[in-house]
Design a protein around this motif. Structure first.
Motif, PDB file in Angstrom:
ATOM      1  N   HIS A   1       0.782  -1.234   0.000  1.00  0.00           N
ATOM      2  CA  HIS A   1       0.000   0.000   0.000  1.00  0.00           C
ATOM      3  C   HIS A   1       0.815   1.287   0.000  1.00  0.00           C
ATOM      4  CE1 HIS A   1      -3.966  -2.048   1.467  1.00  0.00           C
ATOM      5  NE2 HIS A   1      -3.623  -2.370   0.237  1.00  0.00           N
ATOM      6  N   HIS A   2       2.130   1.165   0.164  1.00  0.00           N
ATOM      7  CA  HIS A   2       2.968   2.370   0.140  1.00  0.00           C
ATOM      8  C   HIS A   2       2.667   3.221  -1.101  1.00  0.00           C
ATOM      9  CE1 HIS A   2       5.753   2.340   3.507  1.00  0.00           C
ATOM     10  NE2 HIS A   2       6.141   1.102   3.284  1.00  0.00           N
ATOM     11  N   GLY A   3       2.576   2.547  -2.259  1.00  0.00           N
ATOM     12  CA  GLY A   3       2.406   3.264  -3.532  1.00  0.00           C
ATOM     13  C   GLY A   3       1.109   4.054  -3.599  1.00  0.00           C
TER      14      GLY A   3
ATOM     15  N   PRO B   1      11.912   8.151   5.552  1.00  0.00           N
ATOM     16  CA  PRO B   1      12.398   7.428   6.729  1.00  0.00           C
ATOM     17  C   PRO B   1      13.431   6.384   6.317  1.00  0.00           C
ATOM     18  CG  PRO B   1      10.536   6.282   5.845  1.00  0.00           C
ATOM     19  CD  PRO B   1      10.848   7.392   4.852  1.00  0.00           C
ATOM     20  N   VAL B   2      13.830   5.558   7.270  1.00  0.00           N
ATOM     21  CA  VAL B   2      14.526   4.326   6.930  1.00  0.00           C
ATOM     22  C   VAL B   2      13.493   3.212   7.091  1.00  0.00           C
ATOM     23  CG1 VAL B   2      16.450   2.818   7.434  1.00  0.00           C
ATOM     24  CG2 VAL B   2      16.693   5.270   7.758  1.00  0.00           C
ATOM     25  N   GLY B   3      13.341   2.455   6.032  1.00  0.00           N
ATOM     26  CA  GLY B   3      12.289   1.444   5.948  1.00  0.00           C
ATOM     27  C   GLY B   3      12.076   1.210   4.458  1.00  0.00           C
ATOM     28  N   CYS B   4      11.032   0.475   4.105  1.00  0.00           N
ATOM     29  CA  CYS B   4      10.803   0.211   2.684  1.00  0.00           C
ATOM     30  C   CYS B   4      10.637   1.507   1.884  1.00  0.00           C
ATOM     31  CB  CYS B   4       9.578  -0.672   2.505  1.00  0.00           C
ATOM     32  SG  CYS B   4       9.977  -2.408   2.774  1.00  0.00           S
ATOM     33  N   SER B   5      10.160   2.555   2.536  1.00  0.00           N
ATOM     34  CA  SER B   5       9.939   3.814   1.819  1.00  0.00           C
ATOM     35  C   SER B   5      11.150   4.732   1.881  1.00  0.00           C
ATOM     36  CB  SER B   5       8.709   4.513   2.386  1.00  0.00           C
ATOM     37  OG  SER B   5       8.773   4.538   3.798  1.00  0.00           O
TER      38      SER B   5
ATOM     39  N   GLY C   1       7.342   4.587   8.639  1.00  0.00           N
ATOM     40  CA  GLY C   1       6.763   3.283   8.941  1.00  0.00           C
ATOM     41  C   GLY C   1       6.563   3.113  10.443  1.00  0.00           C
ATOM     42  N   ASP C   2       6.008   1.956  10.843  1.00  0.00           N
ATOM     43  CA  ASP C   2       5.705   1.772  12.261  1.00  0.00           C
ATOM     44  C   ASP C   2       6.944   1.517  13.109  1.00  0.00           C
ATOM     45  OD1 ASP C   2       6.037  -1.099  11.672  1.00  0.00           O
ATOM     46  OD2 ASP C   2       4.040  -0.926  10.796  1.00  0.00           O
ATOM     47  N   GLY C   3       7.938   0.858  12.525  1.00  0.00           N
ATOM     48  CA  GLY C   3       9.184   0.682  13.273  1.00  0.00           C
ATOM     49  C   GLY C   3       9.856   2.030  13.449  1.00  0.00           C
ATOM     50  N   ASP C   4       9.892   2.769  12.364  1.00  0.00           N
ATOM     51  CA  ASP C   4      10.532   4.080  12.356  1.00  0.00           C
ATOM     52  C   ASP C   4       9.860   5.032  13.348  1.00  0.00           C
ATOM     53  OD1 ASP C   4      12.552   5.569  10.407  1.00  0.00           O
ATOM     54  OD2 ASP C   4      10.900   6.970  10.779  1.00  0.00           O
ATOM     55  N   LEU C   5       8.538   5.080  13.309  1.00  0.00           N
ATOM     56  CA  LEU C   5       7.807   6.091  14.080  1.00  0.00           C
ATOM     57  C   LEU C   5       7.450   5.642  15.492  1.00  0.00           C
ATOM     58  CD1 LEU C   5       5.173   8.551  12.959  1.00  0.00           C
ATOM     59  CD2 LEU C   5       4.457   6.905  14.692  1.00  0.00           C
TER      60      LEU C   5
ATOM     61  N   ASN D   1       1.275   2.088   8.936  1.00  0.00           N
ATOM     62  CA  ASN D   1       1.261   1.014   9.925  1.00  0.00           C
ATOM     63  C   ASN D   1       0.936  -0.312   9.235  1.00  0.00           C
ATOM     64  OD1 ASN D   1       0.764  -0.809  11.953  1.00  0.00           O
ATOM     65  ND2 ASN D   1      -0.798   0.423  13.007  1.00  0.00           N
ATOM     66  N   ASN D   2       2.000  -1.115   9.016  1.00  0.00           N
ATOM     67  CA  ASN D   2       1.766  -2.428   8.409  1.00  0.00           C
ATOM     68  C   ASN D   2       2.078  -3.568   9.384  1.00  0.00           C
ATOM     69  OD1 ASN D   2       4.531  -2.356   8.395  1.00  0.00           O
ATOM     70  ND2 ASN D   2       4.754  -2.217   6.183  1.00  0.00           N
ATOM     71  N   ALA D   3       2.180  -3.211  10.649  1.00  0.00           N
ATOM     72  CA  ALA D   3       2.303  -4.195  11.726  1.00  0.00           C
ATOM     73  C   ALA D   3       3.548  -5.073  11.624  1.00  0.00           C
ATOM     74  CB  ALA D   3       1.046  -5.083  11.802  1.00  0.00           C
ATOM     75  N   ILE D   4       4.532  -4.590  10.842  1.00  0.00           N
ATOM     76  CA  ILE D   4       5.723  -5.424  10.668  1.00  0.00           C
ATOM     77  C   ILE D   4       6.880  -4.561  10.171  1.00  0.00           C
ATOM     78  CG2 ILE D   4       5.512  -6.078   8.216  1.00  0.00           C
ATOM     79  CD1 ILE D   4       5.792  -9.078   9.463  1.00  0.00           C
ATOM     80  N   TYR D   5       8.100  -5.059  10.330  1.00  0.00           N
ATOM     81  CA  TYR D   5       9.257  -4.403   9.721  1.00  0.00           C
ATOM     82  C   TYR D   5       9.403  -4.970   8.314  1.00  0.00           C
ATOM     83  CZ  TYR D   5      10.968  -2.417  14.137  1.00  0.00           C
ATOM     84  OH  TYR D   5      11.117  -1.690  15.293  1.00  0.00           O
ATOM     85  N   GLY D   6       9.075  -4.168   7.315  1.00  0.00           N
ATOM     86  CA  GLY D   6       9.135  -4.645   5.947  1.00  0.00           C
ATOM     87  C   GLY D   6      10.554  -4.766   5.435  1.00  0.00           C
ATOM     88  N   MET D   7      11.261  -3.660   5.499  1.00  0.00           N
ATOM     89  CA  MET D   7      12.550  -3.587   4.834  1.00  0.00           C
ATOM     90  C   MET D   7      13.557  -4.615   5.321  1.00  0.00           C
ATOM     91  SD  MET D   7      15.269  -0.540   4.677  1.00  0.00           S
ATOM     92  CE  MET D   7      15.805  -0.021   3.054  1.00  0.00           C
ATOM     93  N   THR D   8      13.562  -4.852   6.622  1.00  0.00           N
ATOM     94  CA  THR D   8      14.576  -5.746   7.172  1.00  0.00           C
ATOM     95  C   THR D   8      14.124  -7.209   7.144  1.00  0.00           C
ATOM     96  OG1 THR D   8      13.738  -4.906   9.271  1.00  0.00           O
ATOM     97  CG2 THR D   8      15.915  -4.176   8.599  1.00  0.00           C
TER      98      THR D   8
HETATM   99  C1  LIG Z   1      19.771   2.881  13.774  1.00  0.00           C
HETATM  100  C2  LIG Z   1      19.196   1.832  12.892  1.00  0.00           C
HETATM  101  N1  LIG Z   1      18.750   0.680  13.425  1.00  0.00           N
HETATM  102  C3  LIG Z   1      18.231  -0.270  12.635  1.00  0.00           C
HETATM  103  C4  LIG Z   1      18.147  -0.103  11.285  1.00  0.00           C
HETATM  104  C5  LIG Z   1      17.598  -1.224  10.424  1.00  0.00           C
HETATM  105  N2  LIG Z   1      16.249  -0.984   9.926  1.00  0.00           N
HETATM  106  C6  LIG Z   1      16.046  -0.480   8.709  1.00  0.00           C
HETATM  107  S1  LIG Z   1      14.444  -0.315   8.326  1.00  0.00           S
HETATM  108  C7  LIG Z   1      13.972  -0.990   9.806  1.00  0.00           C
HETATM  109  C8  LIG Z   1      12.531  -1.198  10.143  1.00  0.00           C
HETATM  110  C9  LIG Z   1      11.606  -0.608   9.181  1.00  0.00           C
HETATM  111  O1  LIG Z   1      10.314  -0.938   9.489  1.00  0.00           O
HETATM  112  P1  LIG Z   1       9.129   0.067   9.353  1.00  0.00           P
HETATM  113  O2  LIG Z   1       9.510   1.390   9.944  1.00  0.00           O
HETATM  114  O3  LIG Z   1       7.943  -0.572   9.921  1.00  0.00           O
HETATM  115  O4  LIG Z   1       8.974   0.344   7.781  1.00  0.00           O
HETATM  116  P2  LIG Z   1       8.570  -0.662   6.596  1.00  0.00           P
HETATM  117  O5  LIG Z   1       9.863  -1.184   6.058  1.00  0.00           O
HETATM  118  O6  LIG Z   1       7.695  -1.733   7.165  1.00  0.00           O
HETATM  119  O7  LIG Z   1       7.865   0.193   5.613  1.00  0.00           O
HETATM  120  C10 LIG Z   1      15.076  -1.313  10.566  1.00  0.00           C
HETATM  121  C11 LIG Z   1      15.001  -1.918  11.901  1.00  0.00           C
HETATM  122  C12 LIG Z   1      18.644   1.114  10.754  1.00  0.00           C
HETATM  123  N3  LIG Z   1      18.636   1.391   9.452  1.00  0.00           N
HETATM  124  N4  LIG Z   1      19.150   2.069  11.577  1.00  0.00           N
END
Ligand SMILES: Cc1ncc(C[n+]2csc(CCOP(=O)(O)OP(=O)(O)O)c2C)c(N)n1
Ligand code: SF4
Lengths: 251, 351
Positions: free
Chosen positions: A25-27, A51-55, A95-99, A123-130
């Motif tokens: 759903h990001h797109g 952020p850092v994440g799939c997006s 993302g949810d991990g990020d925020l 909020n996708n209830a999971i860490y996507g990227m990792t």
């Molecule tokens: C300081 C730091 N810790 C851990 C990571 C590894 N990391 C990259 S993305 C991510 C989680 C992303 O999950 P989310 O925010 O839910 O975004 P999604 O990928 O699901 O869209 C993590 C733990 C990182 N890049 N930097």
């Protein structure tokens, strides 16, 4: 014969092909943000903080100036931008991990200060990227690579409800939770995103739109089944609706 | 030029404002909270913005944000706070965002104490955060020099699009001395790269990110080229009575100032002692130090640490001359007489 353009790519998207998985759903949310920026005529003065994440590549998908913040720190980066250049429109995409895990402090304090920035929260209830680890929003019982036996309240605590937590903060001007699984949801989400940007433009305070989203890849479901899973499980845990609205409705 | 009595921390704050800095983000920590408070008082008077961040982690990212839209910006902290900032500093260095940091170093490691120290030298000059990057590091030894170097810091930050660190300590921060400020007209223009809206030009990105290793390597090579230029053009140091010296003391910052008194004592006793005081800790004045030490029989490095700059001194001198060290840690400041005794012992032991 004359043809009228009925549907086209928003000006604020760069046209670069999205890197998201099928059914993600990001797109959809990207597109809604871009349409909003176009409609409010903000393209030339809007900055995205990805952020850092799939997006993480979001700054490349929009045809606007942008940067990538360290994991979780987008609201602080956006704060610095807005305080330095109040005339610019600044939004974070997280993302949810990020925020809601690593960046909880930055988000809560930006909200509490009534920082004039907008956050779109996926909020996708999971860490996507990792690769599918447990998120703070992972549902109880849900299996992830780091909760392989299912999330247990005694061990990992409960899913974090971001809207419910920050709705009492006086700096928040617009706050809503939504989804994009049906055309009607898409329209509602668009309306919320627009209001969130308006809250910023009107100087009312911090705005955040939480979008319940799919991650078919890491949920291990087909796009179709992912939508169904979201409808049946996530909406129960995370009630949809408007939590704060100081923008009001245009007459 | 008028001179005013001021604390070191406040002089840095005022100099920053004179250098056109209108944005400060920081989190209180002893022994530098006076600087944070000074900015809270002063910035609104010049239509600037002071914001107390919720943590040093947030502060450094606010610096990232403010700098990325092209504005002069600074923060200040002390050791534990600067440790927290390291992730952000690394991002800022890679994204090439001009910014000024002040670390009023205190005794460590850990929570340590709140007394003056130079124990963060490695962190300042050898990295601190992750990846191949460098900060420009300036080490003032008087309040006036702290004010002057603050102006320099903003110039250098913009010139190289690089974070600049003012490496101070609590002694310098608390010390009251007469200081005068430059009234140089400030003008700077970061519009060629800053994120100010994609108007009449393609959209722009400022990031520390490239998923393609060859692309990231290119970014790294660009950084390295910049560091080389800094090494060629920005080295600063001060020498005191080094021409005829037989013994050379090497010390920086507050320690350099104290070492000057040692030189005076020794000279009164007829001992030919000189002082080499690095002002830029990165780039370190290797070549100049090598030259100053060419004809001496002993180099004594004095630090408020276990011997961190010592490694750079050894790199400069190699095996050519005997290098000795004296230092106190944890916020204990070596006094002139104490150092002088050590010095006499070291020559005594040799002869
Ligand atoms: C300081 C730091 N810790 C851990 C990571 C590894 N990391 C990259 S993305 C991510 C989680 C992303 O999950 P989310 O925010 O839910 O975004 P999604 O990928 O699901 O869209 C993590 C733990 C990182 N890049 N930097
Ligand atoms: S891993 Fe999940 S969140 Fe990431 S792009 Fe694929 S579906 Fe979307």
């Amino acid at each position: 014969m004359d043809y009228k353009v009925a549907y086209k790519m928003p000006r604020s998207l760069s046209g670069k092909q999205f890197t998201y998985c099928p059914g993600c759903h990001h797109g959809i949310v990207h597109r809604l943000i871009a349409e909003t920026i176009d409609e409010l005529d903000l393209r030339e003065k809007t900055i995205i903080v990805a952020p850092v994440g799939c997006s993480v590549f979001a700054y490349e998908f929009f045809d606007i100036d942008g940067t990538v913040a360290p994991h979780g720190r987008a609201p602080a980066v956006a704060t610095g931008m807005k305080r330095a250049r109040p005339d610019l429109t600044i939004f974070t995409y997280q993302g949810d991990g990020d925020l809601a895990a690593i960046g909880t402090a930055e988000m809560i304090h930006a909200a509490n200060r009534g920082e004039l920035i907008t956050t779109i929260f996926i909020n996708n209830a999971i860490y996507g990227m990792t690769g599918g680890q447990m998120a703070p929003t992972t549902l109880l019982g849900m299996k992830t690579t780091t909760s392989p036996y299912g999330r247990k309240a005694e061990k990992e605590g409960y899913p974090v409800h971001v809207c419910e937590i920050i709705k009492e903060l006086q700096g928040v001007a617009f706050l809503a939770r939504t989804k994009v699984t049906t055309p009607r949801d898409v329209m509602t989400t668009k309306k919320y995103i627009k209001k969130a940007f308006q809250a910023q433009l009107k100087g009312l305070g911090y705005s955040l739109v939480e979008v319940l989203s799919t991650c078919p890849t890491n949920w291990g479901l087909s796009p179709e089944k992912a939508i169904k899973w979201l409808e049946e499980n996530m909406t129960k845990e995370f009630p949809l609706g408007v939590y704060v609205d100081k923008v009001g409705d245009a007459k | 030029m008028n001179k005013i009595m001021m604390k070191g921390t406040e002089a840095i704050g005022e100099a920053a404002i004179r250098a056109g800095c209108r944005l400060y983000f920081g989190y209180p920590i002893t022994p530098q909270s006076e600087l944070t408070e000074y900015m809270a008082r002063r910035l609104p008077q010049v239509e600037g913005t002071f914001l107390q961040a919720e943590s040093e982690v947030a502060a450094v990212n606010m610096i990232y944000g403010a700098s990325s839209v092209g504005k002069r910006v600074m923060t200040s902290t002390s050791s534990p706070g600067f440790s927290l900032m390291q992730e952000g500093v690394s991002y800022i260095a890679c994204a090439q965002l001009p910014s000024v940091f002040v670390n009023v170093v205190r005794g460590g490691p850990g929570l340590g104490d709140i007394q003056p120290s130079q124990g963060d030298y490695f962190q300042a000059t050898k990295g601190g955060g992750h990846g191949d990057y460098k900060l420009l590091v300036l080490s003032p030894s008087t309040v006036q020099e702290a004010a002057d170097l603050t102006g320099v810091a903003f110039e250098l930050a913009d010139k190289y699009r690089n974070p600049v660190l003012i490496f101070a300590d609590g002694l310098l921060g608390q010390m009251m001395e007469p200081v005068s400020f430059s009234d140089k007209k400030v003008s700077y223009d970061n519009s060629s790269w800053a994120l100010i809206g994609a108007k009449n030009r393609p959209a722009r990105q400022v990031t520390s990110f490239n998923i393609d290793p060859y692309g990231l390597e290119k970014m790294n090579l660009e950084l390295q080229k910049k560091y080389k230029l800094m090494e060629e053009n920005e080295i600063r140091y001060e020498t005191t009575l080094t021409e005829d010296a037989d013994i050379l003391i090497v010390a920086h910052g507050t320690m350099g100032r104290i070492a000057k008194s040692v030189v005076e004592m020794a000279r009164k006793d007829g001992l030919k002692v000189g002082l080499f005081r690095p002002i830029t800790l990165y780039p370190f004045p290797y070549e100049a130090l090598r030259k100053s030490a060419a004809d001496v029989s002993l180099v004594l490095t004095v630090e408020m640490s276990s011997g961190q700059m010592l490694e750079d001194v050894r790199l400069a001198i190699a095996e050519r001359t005997r290098v000795e060290f004296y230092g106190r840690m944890a916020g204990v400041v070596p006094m002139p007489l104490e150092i002088y005794e050590v010095l006499k012992q070291k020559i005594g032991r040799r002869s």
